[in-house]
Design an enzyme around this catalytic site. Structure first.
Site, PDB file in Angstrom:
ATOM      1  N   ASP A  38       0.865  -1.158   0.000  1.00  0.00           N
ATOM      2  CA  ASP A  38       0.000   0.000   0.000  1.00  0.00           C
ATOM      3  C   ASP A  38       0.915   1.224   0.000  1.00  0.00           C
ATOM      4  O   ASP A  38       2.088   1.121   0.364  1.00  0.00           O
ATOM      5  CB  ASP A  38      -0.883   0.002   1.259  1.00  0.00           C
ATOM      6  CG  ASP A  38      -2.106   0.900   1.127  1.00  0.00           C
ATOM      7  OD1 ASP A  38      -3.211   0.354   1.002  1.00  0.00           O
ATOM      8  OD2 ASP A  38      -1.947   2.127   1.148  1.00  0.00           O
ATOM      9  N   ASP A  64       4.480   2.842  -3.900  1.00  0.00           N
ATOM     10  CA  ASP A  64       3.611   3.607  -4.780  1.00  0.00           C
ATOM     11  C   ASP A  64       3.547   2.862  -6.102  1.00  0.00           C
ATOM     12  O   ASP A  64       4.565   2.734  -6.795  1.00  0.00           O
ATOM     13  CB  ASP A  64       4.184   5.011  -4.972  1.00  0.00           C
ATOM     14  CG  ASP A  64       3.345   5.884  -5.903  1.00  0.00           C
ATOM     15  OD1 ASP A  64       2.402   5.367  -6.521  1.00  0.00           O
ATOM     16  OD2 ASP A  64       3.663   7.082  -6.011  1.00  0.00           O
ATOM     17  N   TYR A 155     -12.512   8.263 -13.174  1.00  0.00           N
ATOM     18  CA  TYR A 155     -12.608   6.921 -12.578  1.00  0.00           C
ATOM     19  C   TYR A 155     -13.232   5.928 -13.555  1.00  0.00           C
ATOM     20  O   TYR A 155     -12.749   4.807 -13.722  1.00  0.00           O
ATOM     21  CB  TYR A 155     -13.439   7.027 -11.308  1.00  0.00           C
ATOM     22  CG  TYR A 155     -13.483   5.790 -10.449  1.00  0.00           C
ATOM     23  CD1 TYR A 155     -12.367   5.377  -9.721  1.00  0.00           C
ATOM     24  CD2 TYR A 155     -14.663   5.049 -10.329  1.00  0.00           C
ATOM     25  CE1 TYR A 155     -12.422   4.264  -8.902  1.00  0.00           C
ATOM     26  CE2 TYR A 155     -14.727   3.939  -9.514  1.00  0.00           C
ATOM     27  CZ  TYR A 155     -13.602   3.545  -8.805  1.00  0.00           C
ATOM     28  OH  TYR A 155     -13.667   2.431  -8.004  1.00  0.00           O
ATOM     29  N   LYS A 159     -11.376   2.625 -15.034  1.00  0.00           N
ATOM     30  CA  LYS A 159     -11.913   1.291 -14.764  1.00  0.00           C
ATOM     31  C   LYS A 159     -12.342   0.577 -16.047  1.00  0.00           C
ATOM     32  O   LYS A 159     -12.208  -0.647 -16.163  1.00  0.00           O
ATOM     33  CB  LYS A 159     -13.095   1.391 -13.786  1.00  0.00           C
ATOM     34  CG  LYS A 159     -12.697   1.830 -12.382  1.00  0.00           C
ATOM     35  CD  LYS A 159     -11.718   0.861 -11.723  1.00  0.00           C
ATOM     36  CE  LYS A 159     -11.543   1.163 -10.242  1.00  0.00           C
ATOM     37  NZ  LYS A 159     -10.615   0.215  -9.568  1.00  0.00           N
TER      38      LYS A 159
END
Length: 250
Positions: A38, A64, A155, A159
């Site tokens: 993470d 990252d 987004y 996606k």
């Protein structure tokens, strides 16, 4: 049902909390060795400690996913500790919602880069290990938003792009017994979602449109991830599994 994951090595990005954390615990319960990663070092340490306390074999590496050098170090650490990588779940991502006319370049780039470039860098880094082992599972976490949501052009585009990435990857890597599939969650009650200022409005809208009378939990997505990562799903590739409670329209 035995998922035949004993001893497999799994990296889940964005696994300091939420869906990623639930996925890593679910994979570990099936016998996989867990690699927590993470961008938050504190979240990585906390999840790694919880996995270890539960008796699971796990390491934590803060990284990252948009940084190629950090991704390379992540895979190197996993390989050094466990000998290679068998499963990659590209889960890292977040929202920065605004109508396109009000969206900044940073709000576009940060969302698209984390979701798409992150998947590209992490997948490229683990493929040599999977190809050498002649076995691999890549599960990309897309979203029902790939169908389009107002205020989410960044987004939704990222996606949707992840689904195209998944299909192309499946065609490239099938000869090595590597599968690539995507999961498109609906409204899932994660910590990040609950912290949104619009959470109550989004929750109520999702409940009103869901054929199933409840919201999704991280564990709902984790169970789907385990299946697609398992030997049971060995003849499934290039697919997108919607885990939405039956909701498709916005």
């Amino acid at each position: 049902m035995d998922m035949a994951l004993q001893g497999r090595v799994a990296i889940v990005t964005g696994s300091g909390r939420g869906i990623g954390k639930a996925a890593l615990f679910a994979l570990a319960r099936e016998g996989a060795k867990a690699v927590v990663t993470d961008i938050s070092a504190d979240a990585v340490a906390q999840t790694q400690e919880e996995l270890a306390a539960a008796g699971f074999d796990a390491i934590g590496v803060a990284a990252d996913v948009c940084d190629a050098e950090q991704v390379a170090q992540l895979v190197a650490r996993a390989t050094e500790r466990f000998g290679g990588v068998d499963i990659l779940v590209n889960n890292a991502g977040f929202t920065r919602d605004k109508y396109l006319t009000k969206m900044s370049d940073t709000e576009w780039d940060s969302v698209v880069d984390t979701i798409l470039k992150g998947a590209y860098l992490c997948t490229k880094a683990v493929l040599p290990s999977m190809m050498a082992r002649q076995w691999g599972r890549i599960v990309n976490i897309s979203s029902r938003a790939h169908l389009g949501n107002p205020g989410q052009t960044n987004y939704a585009a990222a996606k949707a792009g992840l689904i195209g990435f998944t299909r192309a990857l499946a065609l490239e890597q099938g000869r090595y017994n590597i599968t690539a599939n995507a999961i498109a969650p609906g409204f899932i009650e994660t910590e990040l979602v609950k912290a949104l200022p619009t959470y109550e409005r989004l929750r109520d809208a999702a409940l009103a449109r869901n054929p199933l009378p409840r919201l999704g939990k991280p564990e709902d997505i984790a169970d789907a991830i385990v299946y697609l990562a398992s030997e049971r799903a060995g003849y499934i590739t290039g697919e997108t599994l919607h885990v939405t409670g039956g909701r498709y329209s916005s």
